[in-house]
Design a protein around this motif. Structure first.
Motif, PDB file in Angstrom:
ATOM      1  N   TYR A  25       0.815  -1.218   0.000  1.00 26.24           N
ATOM      2  CA  TYR A  25       0.000   0.000   0.000  1.00 26.24           C
ATOM      3  C   TYR A  25       0.849   1.269   0.000  1.00 26.24           C
ATOM      4  CZ  TYR A  25       0.810   1.197   4.917  1.00 26.24           C
ATOM      5  OH  TYR A  25       1.385   1.580   6.096  1.00 26.24           O
ATOM      6  N   LYS A  26       2.052   1.200   0.569  1.00 29.85           N
ATOM      7  CA  LYS A  26       2.903   2.402   0.606  1.00 29.85           C
ATOM      8  C   LYS A  26       3.319   2.820  -0.800  1.00 29.85           C
ATOM      9  CE  LYS A  26       4.813   1.741   5.249  1.00 29.85           C
ATOM     10  NZ  LYS A  26       6.029   1.450   6.046  1.00 29.85           N
ATOM     11  N   LEU A  27       3.688   1.856  -1.631  1.00 34.24           N
ATOM     12  CA  LEU A  27       4.065   2.166  -3.006  1.00 34.24           C
ATOM     13  C   LEU A  27       2.839   2.599  -3.805  1.00 34.24           C
ATOM     14  CD1 LEU A  27       6.086   2.299  -5.315  1.00 34.24           C
ATOM     15  CD2 LEU A  27       5.750  -0.153  -5.684  1.00 34.24           C
ATOM     16  N   ALA A  28       1.758   1.853  -3.698  1.00 35.88           N
ATOM     17  CA  ALA A  28       0.549   2.168  -4.475  1.00 35.88           C
ATOM     18  C   ALA A  28       0.020   3.563  -4.141  1.00 35.88           C
ATOM     19  CB  ALA A  28      -0.525   1.114  -4.214  1.00 35.88           C
ATOM     20  N   SER A  29      -0.059   3.890  -2.863  1.00 37.94           N
ATOM     21  CA  SER A  29      -0.605   5.194  -2.474  1.00 37.94           C
ATOM     22  C   SER A  29       0.334   6.321  -2.895  1.00 37.94           C
ATOM     23  CB  SER A  29      -0.860   5.246  -0.961  1.00 37.94           C
ATOM     24  OG  SER A  29       0.337   5.045  -0.229  1.00 37.94           O
ATOM     25  N   ALA A  30       1.652   6.079  -2.853  1.00 36.28           N
ATOM     26  CA  ALA A  30       2.613   7.111  -3.250  1.00 36.28           C
ATOM     27  C   ALA A  30       2.516   7.409  -4.744  1.00 36.28           C
ATOM     28  CB  ALA A  30       4.032   6.673  -2.894  1.00 36.28           C
ATOM     29  N   VAL A  31       2.374   6.366  -5.560  1.00 43.51           N
ATOM     30  CA  VAL A  31       2.239   6.568  -7.008  1.00 43.51           C
ATOM     31  C   VAL A  31       0.941   7.309  -7.319  1.00 43.51           C
ATOM     32  CG1 VAL A  31       1.981   5.420  -9.239  1.00 43.51           C
ATOM     33  CG2 VAL A  31       3.690   4.590  -7.613  1.00 43.51           C
ATOM     34  N   ASP A  33      -0.707   9.342  -5.326  1.00 48.76           N
ATOM     35  CA  ASP A  33      -0.552  10.728  -4.872  1.00 48.76           C
ATOM     36  C   ASP A  33       0.306  11.551  -5.830  1.00 48.76           C
ATOM     37  OD1 ASP A  33      -2.153  10.648  -2.634  1.00 48.76           O
ATOM     38  OD2 ASP A  33      -0.515  10.256  -1.223  1.00 48.76           O
ATOM     39  N   ALA A  34       1.244  10.878  -6.509  1.00 48.68           N
ATOM     40  CA  ALA A  34       2.146  11.574  -7.438  1.00 48.68           C
ATOM     41  C   ALA A  34       1.503  11.830  -8.804  1.00 48.68           C
ATOM     42  CB  ALA A  34       3.430  10.774  -7.616  1.00 48.68           C
ATOM     43  N   GLY A  35       0.276  11.312  -8.987  1.00 51.83           N
ATOM     44  CA  GLY A  35      -0.442  11.585 -10.230  1.00 51.83           C
ATOM     45  C   GLY A  35      -0.613  10.403 -11.161  1.00 51.83           C
ATOM     46  N   GLY A  36      -0.031   9.249 -10.792  1.00 47.51           N
ATOM     47  CA  GLY A  36      -0.206   8.044 -11.593  1.00 47.51           C
ATOM     48  C   GLY A  36      -1.291   7.162 -10.998  1.00 47.51           C
ATOM     49  N   LEU A  37      -1.304   5.900 -11.410  1.00 50.03           N
ATOM     50  CA  LEU A  37      -2.227   4.928 -10.829  1.00 50.03           C
ATOM     51  C   LEU A  37      -1.404   3.884 -10.087  1.00 50.03           C
ATOM     52  CD1 LEU A  37      -5.202   3.882 -10.581  1.00 50.03           C
ATOM     53  CD2 LEU A  37      -4.618   2.314 -12.450  1.00 50.03           C
ATOM     54  N   LYS A  56      -5.500   0.184   4.285  1.00 50.71           N
ATOM     55  CA  LYS A  56      -4.444   1.160   4.571  1.00 50.71           C
ATOM     56  C   LYS A  56      -4.234   2.109   3.397  1.00 50.71           C
ATOM     57  CE  LYS A  56      -1.802  -1.357   8.062  1.00 50.71           C
ATOM     58  NZ  LYS A  56      -0.521  -2.053   8.393  1.00 50.71           N
ATOM     59  N   CYS A  57      -4.388   1.592   2.173  1.00 48.99           N
ATOM     60  CA  CYS A  57      -4.210   2.432   0.988  1.00 48.99           C
ATOM     61  C   CYS A  57      -5.301   3.500   0.926  1.00 48.99           C
ATOM     62  CB  CYS A  57      -4.229   1.571  -0.274  1.00 48.99           C
ATOM     63  SG  CYS A  57      -3.442   2.353  -1.707  1.00 48.99           S
ATOM     64  N   LYS A  58      -6.509   3.119   1.301  1.00 53.01           N
ATOM     65  CA  LYS A  58      -7.627   4.086   1.321  1.00 53.01           C
ATOM     66  C   LYS A  58      -7.340   5.227   2.296  1.00 53.01           C
ATOM     67  CE  LYS A  58     -11.379   0.811   0.445  1.00 53.01           C
ATOM     68  NZ  LYS A  58     -12.493   0.127   1.137  1.00 53.01           N
ATOM     69  N   LYS A  59      -6.708   4.890   3.404  1.00 50.97           N
ATOM     70  CA  LYS A  59      -6.389   5.920   4.406  1.00 50.97           C
ATOM     71  C   LYS A  59      -5.201   6.775   3.971  1.00 50.97           C
ATOM     72  CE  LYS A  59      -8.176   3.267   8.334  1.00 50.97           C
ATOM     73  NZ  LYS A  59      -7.820   2.467   9.527  1.00 50.97           N
ATOM     74  N   ALA A  60      -4.290   6.168   3.184  1.00 50.70           N
ATOM     75  CA  ALA A  60      -3.058   6.857   2.797  1.00 50.70           C
ATOM     76  C   ALA A  60      -3.242   7.811   1.620  1.00 50.70           C
ATOM     77  CB  ALA A  60      -1.978   5.838   2.468  1.00 50.70           C
ATOM     78  N   THR A  61      -4.273   7.571   0.790  1.00 51.60           N
ATOM     79  CA  THR A  61      -4.491   8.440  -0.371  1.00 51.60           C
ATOM     80  C   THR A  61      -5.984   8.593  -0.646  1.00 51.60           C
ATOM     81  OG1 THR A  61      -3.987   8.800  -2.718  1.00 51.60           O
ATOM     82  CG2 THR A  61      -4.336   6.526  -2.044  1.00 51.60           C
ATOM     83  N   LYS A  63      -6.733   9.446  -3.770  1.00 52.54           N
ATOM     84  CA  LYS A  63      -6.675   9.323  -5.231  1.00 52.54           C
ATOM     85  C   LYS A  63      -7.012   7.893  -5.649  1.00 52.54           C
ATOM     86  CE  LYS A  63      -5.236  13.567  -5.715  1.00 52.54           C
ATOM     87  NZ  LYS A  63      -3.814  13.888  -5.770  1.00 52.54           N
ATOM     88  N   PRO A  64      -7.373   7.691  -6.914  1.00 52.44           N
ATOM     89  CA  PRO A  64      -7.690   6.335  -7.389  1.00 52.44           C
ATOM     90  C   PRO A  64      -6.477   5.399  -7.284  1.00 52.44           C
ATOM     91  CG  PRO A  64      -8.469   7.996  -8.951  1.00 52.44           C
ATOM     92  CD  PRO A  64      -7.614   8.718  -7.960  1.00 52.44           C
ATOM     93  N   PHE A  65      -6.742   4.158  -6.917  1.00 51.09           N
ATOM     94  CA  PHE A  65      -5.730   3.105  -6.931  1.00 51.09           C
ATOM     95  C   PHE A  65      -6.427   1.803  -7.299  1.00 51.09           C
ATOM     96  CE2 PHE A  65      -7.435   2.736  -2.649  1.00 51.09           C
ATOM     97  CZ  PHE A  65      -7.455   1.362  -2.428  1.00 51.09           C
ATOM     98  N   GLY A  66      -5.654   0.793  -7.622  1.00 53.88           N
ATOM     99  CA  GLY A  66      -6.254  -0.485  -8.006  1.00 53.88           C
ATOM    100  C   GLY A  66      -5.530  -1.656  -7.367  1.00 53.88           C
ATOM    101  N   VAL A  67      -5.980  -2.866  -7.730  1.00 52.01           N
ATOM    102  CA  VAL A  67      -5.369  -4.108  -7.254  1.00 52.01           C
ATOM    103  C   VAL A  67      -5.045  -4.976  -8.465  1.00 52.01           C
ATOM    104  CG1 VAL A  67      -5.713  -6.219  -5.899  1.00 52.01           C
ATOM    105  CG2 VAL A  67      -6.610  -4.040  -5.046  1.00 52.01           C
ATOM    106  N   ASN A  68      -3.823  -5.510  -8.491  1.00 56.08           N
ATOM    107  CA  ASN A  68      -3.424  -6.436  -9.545  1.00 56.08           C
ATOM    108  C   ASN A  68      -3.606  -7.866  -9.042  1.00 56.08           C
ATOM    109  OD1 ASN A  68      -1.854  -6.948 -12.202  1.00 56.08           O
ATOM    110  ND2 ASN A  68      -0.803  -8.182 -10.680  1.00 56.08           N
TER     111      ASN A  68
END
Length: 314
Positions: A25-31, A33-37, A56-61, A63-68
């Protein structure tokens, strides 16, 4: 507007690869937040661990994120249930038939992207109803297609066959690589190796240091009898090659591989006996950097390359 930024409601058409043992989640939320997915890599997570990372990712950002999700996952029904229960909006599927889960996910209002290594599989994914595809060339790290089709040739061949958005993957770590992929027909790019060597990656620091020290030719595609995988040439890789000289059976290879090799290498930092999965582009990665800096440098490089190419005259 770009088709990928529009599809995911993101600023830049950059998707972070959902790499096992790297993409928490730390990598996903950082990306994100930086403008990517950002993508959480479910392939190395037990169901309860995946749920924790999503929360945790929902709390950290915000912005949209996904799951692979690799569809060969043994707990696939439970994983899909968690994704729906946790209200994940974007799912990338791989290593399986897109028809199996696409309808189920789409009915829940989830945007679905499928990873392919050929134009034939791209067509099947489009027919299955996915919203976009990732076309991954064999330069990529980790598990790969059997045909050894390069990104340079794969993207235009896929573009010729399908109408839905294309995300190029394999050998892309710079803005110039991103521009090249988009000129060939991609709408966006998926970046793995560059983000594996980030501060926020969940990989062991030994593995990150290995990435930035890799030179051209230090990785190789192997184990095609099981599932083709691009590995760093370490002791384990050399053991595999020594076994090949004895004309091994599939069972012999499975026995040598054993269990949890990738975890041992990338997550626990065993550089001798572990499986170290990284792309050929690692030869261009020289520093472990924060995600925000990686994204900004990619976009700056992309804009510079656009301006340079606009001055070409023949």
């Amino acid at each position: 507007m770009n088709r990928i930024t529009q599809l995911f409601n993101i600023k830049y058409p950059i998707v972070q690869g959902g790499m096992i043992w790297n993409s928490g989640y730390k990598l996903a939320s950082a990306v994100s937040d930086a403008g990517g997915l950002g993508l959480i890599g479910a392939g190395s997570m037990y169901p309860d661990v995946l749920r924790e990372h999503i929360q945790k990712c929902k709390k950290a950002t915000n912005k949209p994120f996904g799951v692979n999700i690799p569809m060969l996952y043994p707990n696939i029904e439970e994983i899909m249930k968690i994704v729906v229960e946790e209200d994940v909006k974007i799912v990338f599927t791989s290593a399986g038939n897109p028809k199996t889960w696409t309808s189920f996910l789409k009915e829940k209002g989830i945007t679905v992207v499928h990873v392919v290594s050929s134009s034939i599989f791209a067509l099947k994914a489009q027919e299955a109803g996915v919203d976009a595809i990732v076309a991954e060339g064999f330069e990529a790290g980790g598990h790969n297609g059997r045909d050894e089709t390069t990104t340079l040739t794969l993207i235009p061949m896929v573009k010729e066959k399908i109408q839905i958005p294309i995300i190029a993957a394999g050998g892309i770590a710079t803005g110039r690589g991103m521009l090249a992929a988009m000129i060939l027909g991609a709408d966006g790019v998926q970046v793995g190796s560059r983000f594996a060597a980030s501060i926020e990656s969940s990989a062991h620091n030994n593995f990150k240091e290995t990435i930035v020290n890799i030179k051209e030719g230090d990785t190789q595609l192997t184990l095609k009898e099981l599932a083709p995988v691009r590995l760093v040439k370490n002791k384990f890789y050399n053991d595999v090659q020594a076994l090949y000289e004895k004309c091994p059976s599939k069972e012999d290879l499975v026995e040598l591989l054993g269990r949890a090799r990738a975890k041992k290498g990338m997550f626990e930092g065993d550089l001798e006996e572990g499986e170290l999965e990284i792309g050929q582009i690692a030869g261009l990665i020289h520093e472990i950097l924060p995600v925000e800096q990686i994204v900004q440098e990619m976009m700056s490089d992309f804009r510079d390359a656009c301006q340079e190419k606009a001055t070409f005259e023949f």
